[in-house]
Design an enzyme around this catalytic site. Structure first.
Site, PDB file in Angstrom:
ATOM      1  N   GLY A  36     -77.041  41.240-153.168  1.00  0.00           N
ATOM      2  CA  GLY A  36     -76.326  41.653-151.972  1.00  0.00           C
ATOM      3  C   GLY A  36     -74.826  41.445-152.065  1.00  0.00           C
ATOM      4  N   HIS A  42     -72.670  47.807-157.692  1.00  0.00           N
ATOM      5  CA  HIS A  42     -74.038  48.028-157.206  1.00  0.00           C
ATOM      6  C   HIS A  42     -74.233  49.503-156.831  1.00  0.00           C
ATOM      7  CE1 HIS A  42     -73.259  43.699-155.861  1.00  0.00           C
ATOM      8  NE2 HIS A  42     -74.308  43.549-156.644  1.00  0.00           N
TER       9      HIS A  42
HETATM   10  P1  AMP Z   1     -75.854  40.833-158.540  1.00  0.00           P
HETATM   11  O1  AMP Z   1     -75.940  41.261-157.099  1.00  0.00           O
HETATM   12  O2  AMP Z   1     -74.562  40.219-158.907  1.00  0.00           O
HETATM   13  O3  AMP Z   1     -77.058  40.039-158.962  1.00  0.00           O
HETATM   14  O4  AMP Z   1     -75.917  42.169-159.383  1.00  0.00           O
HETATM   15  C1  AMP Z   1     -76.958  43.105-159.215  1.00  0.00           C
HETATM   16  C2  AMP Z   1     -76.850  44.163-160.279  1.00  0.00           C
HETATM   17  O5  AMP Z   1     -75.585  44.827-160.176  1.00  0.00           O
HETATM   18  C3  AMP Z   1     -76.939  43.594-161.693  1.00  0.00           C
HETATM   19  O6  AMP Z   1     -77.701  44.476-162.510  1.00  0.00           O
HETATM   20  C4  AMP Z   1     -75.486  43.565-162.109  1.00  0.00           C
HETATM   21  O7  AMP Z   1     -75.304  43.651-163.503  1.00  0.00           O
HETATM   22  C5  AMP Z   1     -74.951  44.813-161.427  1.00  0.00           C
HETATM   23  N1  AMP Z   1     -73.499  44.718-161.290  1.00  0.00           N
HETATM   24  C6  AMP Z   1     -72.780  43.720-160.709  1.00  0.00           C
HETATM   25  N2  AMP Z   1     -71.461  43.951-160.830  1.00  0.00           N
HETATM   26  C7  AMP Z   1     -71.326  45.117-161.509  1.00  0.00           C
HETATM   27  C8  AMP Z   1     -70.212  45.880-161.960  1.00  0.00           C
HETATM   28  N3  AMP Z   1     -68.952  45.498-161.741  1.00  0.00           N
HETATM   29  N4  AMP Z   1     -70.448  47.030-162.634  1.00  0.00           N
HETATM   30  C9  AMP Z   1     -71.728  47.431-162.880  1.00  0.00           C
HETATM   31  N5  AMP Z   1     -72.824  46.751-162.481  1.00  0.00           N
HETATM   32  C10 AMP Z   1     -72.636  45.612-161.799  1.00  0.00           C
END
Ligand code: AMP
Length: 296
Positions: A36, A42
């Site tokens: 989130g 995301h």
């Molecule tokens: P998180 O909410 O941080 O657990 O991330 C959820 C998903 O979004 C994971 O697969 C992350 O690698 C991806 N994600 C987070 N930040 C980025 C970004 N800057 N670029 C691409 N994917 C992202």
């Protein structure tokens, strides 16, 4: 863009009932797991899922299992109303937002998924229980959602490697798709944790991208000893008073180990603390094979 926001589902039974019907009518389901506080990183995963599949499910779950003692589980930013708007704008049909009790009704799990080796180095060395927490919740979410395809960001490169290996080792019938890192205009990789940074720290945080640039330049200039590339990245972080390096490493993109000499494909990994905030980033470098003499 759906006219109305995504349907918010909080129970495993409710989500399975909805997805079961969709599967019976032949729909392919794409899945984006998140914690989130959504941003366009995301959003890019959600758009990719919506493009490839008939129905897109995103989950928002701040998973206690993947936080170590003293980490930011309690302060992790949350804003469900805003997240629902971001999900709606990026084509999400179902937003799964379970409570901790819904996911772990029996209290602490007795069953854990560990991807040995890959989980122990780099981020795993600093966060020893992190990747088992991630692998356990992602395998659980795969069992709940049953997606055809699941989308993960290359931003968390080691996590993507761990999930790919877990999926292969356990024959989980899902295609894992890695998506490129989405960055702010000044190069900082988007992250929910960037909100922790004060203005001076936010300016200093570009040091990760600048260090990766130095690593890429070292590889392009012909460095073949990974230690030299690591040192070029560490020097950039060392020159930034507000940042403290955790690791900077040129690794094999598949095994995440450091070869004696770099091959044609290299992944640069970096982690640093800016104030109390731990940030990670990475970049891929492909070294072009030298042209044979006389080739045009
Ligand atoms: P998180 O909410 O941080 O657990 O991330 C959820 C998903 O979004 C994971 O697969 C992350 O690698 C991806 N994600 C987070 N930040 C980025 C970004 N800057 N670029 C691409 N994917 C992202």
């Amino acid at each position: 863009m759906p006219e109305h926001g995504p349907t918010i589902v909080t129970t495993i039974t409710g989500l399975r009932a909805d997805l079961g019907e969709r599967r019976r009518s032949g729909q392919q389901i794409g899945f984006v797991p998140t914690m989130g506080y959504l941003h366009d990183g995301h959003g890019s995963l959600m758009r990719a899922a919506a493009d490839d599949n008939d129905a897109t499910v995103a989950s928002i779950f701040v998973n206690p299992l993947q936080f170590g003692a003293g980490e930011d589980l309690d302060s992790y930013p949350r804003d469900l109303e805003r997240d629902a708007a971001v999900a709606a704008a990026n084509g999400v049909d179902l937003l799964f937002t379970p409570t901790v009790e819904e996911m772990y009704p029996k209290g602490p799990v007795l069953t854990s998924v560990t991807v040995a080796g890959l989980s122990e180095r780099w981020d795993g060395a600093s966060r020893p229980t992190h990747f088992a927490g991630v692998a356990t919740v992602v395998s659980k979410l795969f069992n709940i959602v049953g997606p055809c395809r699941a989308y993960f960001g290359e931003k968390d490169y080691q996590q993507l490697a761990v999930i790919r290996r877990m999926t292969a080792d356990l024959s989980i019938p899902v295609e894992v798709i890695g998506c490129p890192i989405v960055r702010e205009p000044d190069g900082l990789a988007m992250s929910s944790r960037n909100v922790y940074l004060d203005p001076a720290q936010r300016a200093a945080a570009t040091v990760l991208r600048r260090a990766l640039d130095a690593g890429e330049a070292a590889v392009a200039a012909g460095a073949s000893d990974p230690a030299d590339v690591d040192a070029s990245m560490a020097a950039v972080v060392g020159a930034e008073p507000l940042a403290e390096l955790d690791y900077a490493a040129a690794v094999d993109p598949d095994t995440l180990t450091q070869p004696e000499r770099l091959g044609p494909r290299v992944r640069l990994l970096i982690a640093a603390r800016v104030g109390a905030t731990r940030l990670i980033d990475n970049a891929g470098v492909e070294i072009e094979a030298p042209q044979p003499i006389g080739a045009s």
